[in-house]
Design a protein around this motif. Structure first.
Motif, PDB file in Angstrom:
ATOM      1  N   GLY A 172      30.552  40.556  38.731  1.00  0.00           N
ATOM      2  CA  GLY A 172      29.672  42.182  37.865  1.00  0.00           C
ATOM      3  C   GLY A 172      31.083  43.057  37.823  1.00  0.00           C
ATOM      4  N   GLU A 173      32.237  42.543  38.740  1.00  0.00           N
ATOM      5  CA  GLU A 173      33.685  43.563  38.823  1.00  0.00           C
ATOM      6  C   GLU A 173      34.244  43.153  37.070  1.00  0.00           C
ATOM      7  N   CYS A 174      34.148  42.068  36.663  1.00  0.00           N
ATOM      8  CA  CYS A 174      34.527  41.451  35.620  1.00  0.00           C
ATOM      9  C   CYS A 174      34.753  42.312  34.201  1.00  0.00           C
ATOM     10  N   GLU A 175      35.627  42.571  33.016  1.00  0.00           N
ATOM     11  CA  GLU A 175      35.806  43.437  32.529  1.00  0.00           C
ATOM     12  C   GLU A 175      35.487  43.071  31.399  1.00  0.00           C
ATOM     13  N   TYR A 176      35.394  41.483  31.099  1.00  0.00           N
ATOM     14  CA  TYR A 176      34.700  41.099  30.146  1.00  0.00           C
ATOM     15  C   TYR A 176      32.986  40.292  29.846  1.00  0.00           C
ATOM     16  N   ILE A 177      32.905  40.964  30.984  1.00  0.00           N
ATOM     17  CA  ILE A 177      31.071  40.382  31.319  1.00  0.00           C
ATOM     18  C   ILE A 177      29.736  40.900  30.639  1.00  0.00           C
ATOM     19  N   ASN A 178      30.537  42.060  29.107  1.00  0.00           N
ATOM     20  CA  ASN A 178      29.717  42.497  28.179  1.00  0.00           C
ATOM     21  C   ASN A 178      30.090  41.418  27.109  1.00  0.00           C
ATOM     22  N   VAL A 179      31.141  40.069  27.043  1.00  0.00           N
ATOM     23  CA  VAL A 179      31.064  39.292  25.804  1.00  0.00           C
ATOM     24  C   VAL A 179      30.956  37.832  27.004  1.00  0.00           C
ATOM     25  N   CYS A 180      31.540  37.809  28.055  1.00  0.00           N
ATOM     26  CA  CYS A 180      31.160  36.130  28.499  1.00  0.00           C
ATOM     27  C   CYS A 180      29.822  36.096  29.472  1.00  0.00           C
ATOM     28  N   GLY A 181      29.852  36.805  31.393  1.00  0.00           N
ATOM     29  CA  GLY A 181      28.401  37.654  31.851  1.00  0.00           C
ATOM     30  C   GLY A 181      28.292  35.664  32.167  1.00  0.00           C
ATOM     31  N   GLY A 182      29.247  34.663  32.160  1.00  0.00           N
ATOM     32  CA  GLY A 182      29.691  33.914  33.242  1.00  0.00           C
ATOM     33  C   GLY A 182      27.629  32.917  33.221  1.00  0.00           C
ATOM     34  N   CYS A 183      28.242  32.077  32.943  1.00  0.00           N
ATOM     35  CA  CYS A 183      26.455  30.590  33.585  1.00  0.00           C
ATOM     36  C   CYS A 183      25.655  30.785  34.402  1.00  0.00           C
ATOM     37  N   ARG A 184      24.778  32.007  34.434  1.00  0.00           N
ATOM     38  CA  ARG A 184      23.790  32.015  35.017  1.00  0.00           C
ATOM     39  C   ARG A 184      23.069  31.123  35.623  1.00  0.00           C
ATOM     40  N   ALA A 185      23.037  29.573  35.111  1.00  0.00           N
ATOM     41  CA  ALA A 185      22.546  28.879  35.481  1.00  0.00           C
ATOM     42  C   ALA A 185      23.385  27.959  37.058  1.00  0.00           C
ATOM     43  N   ARG A 186      24.326  27.757  35.557  1.00  0.00           N
ATOM     44  CA  ARG A 186      25.700  27.551  36.888  1.00  0.00           C
ATOM     45  C   ARG A 186      25.668  27.600  37.996  1.00  0.00           C
ATOM     46  N   ALA A 187      25.473  29.512  38.166  1.00  0.00           N
ATOM     47  CA  ALA A 187      25.718  29.887  40.291  1.00  0.00           C
ATOM     48  C   ALA A 187      24.003  29.895  40.419  1.00  0.00           C
ATOM     49  N   CYS A 198      34.563  29.148  36.879  1.00  0.00           N
ATOM     50  CA  CYS A 198      35.696  30.531  36.322  1.00  0.00           C
ATOM     51  C   CYS A 198      37.138  30.451  37.384  1.00  0.00           C
ATOM     52  N   ASN A 199      38.411  30.177  37.664  1.00  0.00           N
ATOM     53  CA  ASN A 199      39.459  30.862  37.948  1.00  0.00           C
ATOM     54  C   ASN A 199      39.551  32.247  37.117  1.00  0.00           C
ATOM     55  N   TYR A 200      39.606  32.875  36.912  1.00  0.00           N
ATOM     56  CA  TYR A 200      40.189  34.348  36.327  1.00  0.00           C
ATOM     57  C   TYR A 200      39.597  35.073  37.134  1.00  0.00           C
ATOM     58  N   ILE A 201      40.978  36.230  37.493  1.00  0.00           N
ATOM     59  CA  ILE A 201      40.989  37.554  38.317  1.00  0.00           C
ATOM     60  C   ILE A 201      40.534  38.633  37.944  1.00  0.00           C
ATOM     61  N   PRO A 202      39.506  39.585  37.733  1.00  0.00           N
ATOM     62  CA  PRO A 202      39.432  40.308  37.118  1.00  0.00           C
ATOM     63  C   PRO A 202      40.200  41.768  37.404  1.00  0.00           C
ATOM     64  N   VAL A 203      40.474  42.625  36.350  1.00  0.00           N
ATOM     65  CA  VAL A 203      41.473  43.596  36.655  1.00  0.00           C
ATOM     66  C   VAL A 203      41.144  44.509  38.110  1.00  0.00           C
ATOM     67  N   LYS A 204      39.368  45.070  38.491  1.00  0.00           N
ATOM     68  CA  LYS A 204      39.115  44.997  39.149  1.00  0.00           C
ATOM     69  C   LYS A 204      39.233  44.410  40.402  1.00  0.00           C
ATOM     70  N   THR A 205      38.913  43.551  40.670  1.00  0.00           N
ATOM     71  CA  THR A 205      38.660  42.141  41.770  1.00  0.00           C
ATOM     72  C   THR A 205      40.134  43.057  42.345  1.00  0.00           C
ATOM     73  N   ARG A 206      41.248  42.450  41.088  1.00  0.00           N
ATOM     74  CA  ARG A 206      42.651  42.222  41.333  1.00  0.00           C
ATOM     75  C   ARG A 206      43.243  43.400  42.567  1.00  0.00           C
ATOM     76  N   LYS A 207      42.475  44.351  41.662  1.00  0.00           N
ATOM     77  CA  LYS A 207      43.478  46.552  42.573  1.00  0.00           C
ATOM     78  C   LYS A 207      42.370  45.773  44.006  1.00  0.00           C
ATOM     79  N   ARG A 208      41.228  45.670  44.409  1.00  0.00           N
ATOM     80  CA  ARG A 208      40.430  45.785  45.242  1.00  0.00           C
ATOM     81  C   ARG A 208      40.992  45.262  46.228  1.00  0.00           C
ATOM     82  N   MET A 209      41.685  43.585  45.648  1.00  0.00           N
ATOM     83  CA  MET A 209      42.401  43.126  46.747  1.00  0.00           C
ATOM     84  C   MET A 209      43.802  43.556  47.287  1.00  0.00           C
TER      85      MET A 209
END
Length: 369
Positions: free
Chosen positions: A319-334, A348-359
């Protein structure tokens, strides 16, 4: 039809024609074997389903299973779909393909056949398929298709037990004459739930997808596409940027996703052998039954389908990822791991920029305290 509806049109649809199968693969999404259900669609009901789908669009329709070649009227159904303007394809494990089957495929105008190959040798593939002789069968099937000039692609699924063989499996797919090679990363549904501990780690996932990118850059003989691996569409621009180049991805234009990751309920879906409509082949639950409610109504009005199309509803890192529009994450796996199809991609082990700044902000506040 509204502009919103025009954005989400089915381009690829799998119909599980039967759950019965002559193999017992360790990862099977519907736990198929020869005692599984044949489903309850008559030939005429299959024709009606095709008519209902054509009210919405004329997608690629994959006759799937189980093993579709076990169904006696499969080519009658294929011919009907072709007559209605659908691009009819078939997904088979390859072991039942004969000269007679190929002649029927040509008569029904099957456009593409997908075969399953999960290892470069019998020891690996037969173990994955839990069936001695499966490797010899799919190789024989590929050779028969090639002899008749029928195009085929190869799907290869991987877990920890065969991930060491990915490169060799790719080379084998090429040597058999496949048009394309689709590398599947397992979604733990059906029998796949029993091998949860075998799922490839997040770290290896990144390494494998990076290997795929580098291989795809130099490949000019066969189309390549990672499947059920949406973060590839985040990894590609990341690596390309780091390498200072713009990579033209041949394989991505071969898909129905238009260069996107997870497209469940956006341009693809599955109808099982009882008529239950699901966002993709790996979702546990359905959104309704096409025998009771028109396909058109379920496709456009399902709450689940519409939530999957709204990225603003995604939660966690996705929900915070800058790549949401091209990736979306596997919905069935979630959905399989968290019981929530809107949750973040669990592998997925990527930490989005927004998530990293919040952390970092939260860490700073806690440090001051």
């Amino acid at each position: 039809m509204s502009a919103k509806n025009e954005e989400f049109i089915p381009k690829w649809l799998a119909w599980e024609t039967t759950q019965r199968c002559n193999l017992k693969c360790v990862h099977c999404r519907c736990s198929s074997d020869m005692l599984s259900s044949e489903g309850d669609f008559s030939t005429q009901e299959a024709f009606q389903l095709i008519d209902d789908i054509c009210e919405v669009s004329k997608p690629v329709m994959v006759l799937s299973g189980g093993e579709p070649l076990i169904r006696k009227d499969i080519f009658e159904i294929a011919r009907y779909g072709t007559s209605k303007g659908l691009r009819m394809c078939m997904a088979t494990n390859g072991t039942l393909i004969t000269d007679e089957v190929c002649r029927k495929m040509i008569e029904a105008d099957i456009k593409m056949v997908s075969l399953s190959l999960d290892g470069s040798c019998a020891a690996i593939h037969d173990d994955f398929r839990a069936s001695p002789g499966a490797f010899a069968g799919v190789v024989r099937g590929a050779e028969t298709l090639k002899r008749y000039g029928i195009k085929f692609l190869i799907n290869s699924s991987f877990t920890k037990r065969n991930q060491h063989d990915i490169g060799a499996t790719f080379k084998t797919a090429k040597s058999l004459g496949a048009t394309a090679w689709y590398m599947f990363m397992i979604v733990p549904t059906g029998r796949g739930e029993d091998i949860m501990s075998e799922l490839i780690t997040k770290e290896d996932y990144e390494e494998i997808l990076s290997w795929h990118y580098q291989q795809e850059k130099i490949e000019n003989e066969i189309l390549m596409r990672p499947t059920c691996a949406p973060h590839y569409y985040r990894i590609v621009p990341q690596i390309a940027k780091a390498e200072g180049e713009k990579f033209k991805r041949r394989s991505l234009t071969f898909s129905t996703g238009g260069g996107k990751g997870c497209i469940a309920a956006q341009t693809i879906c599955l109808i099982d052998c009882f008529g239950n409509l699901k966002p993709c082949s790996y979702f546990h639950s359905s959104v309704g039954n096409v025998k009771q409610v028109k396909f058109k109504d379920l496709w456009f009005n399902s709450k689940v389908f519409n939530e999957l199309r709204d990225f603003k509803k995604y939660t966690g890192k996705c929900g915070e990822c800058e790549y949401i529009n091209v990736c979306g994450g596997c919905r069935a796996r979630a959905d399989a791991v968290y019981g929530d199809y809107l949750a973040e991609e669990p592998f997925c082990n990527y930490i989005p920029v927004k998530t990293r700044k919040r952390m970092e902000k939260e860490a700073a506040i806690n440090f001051v305290k």
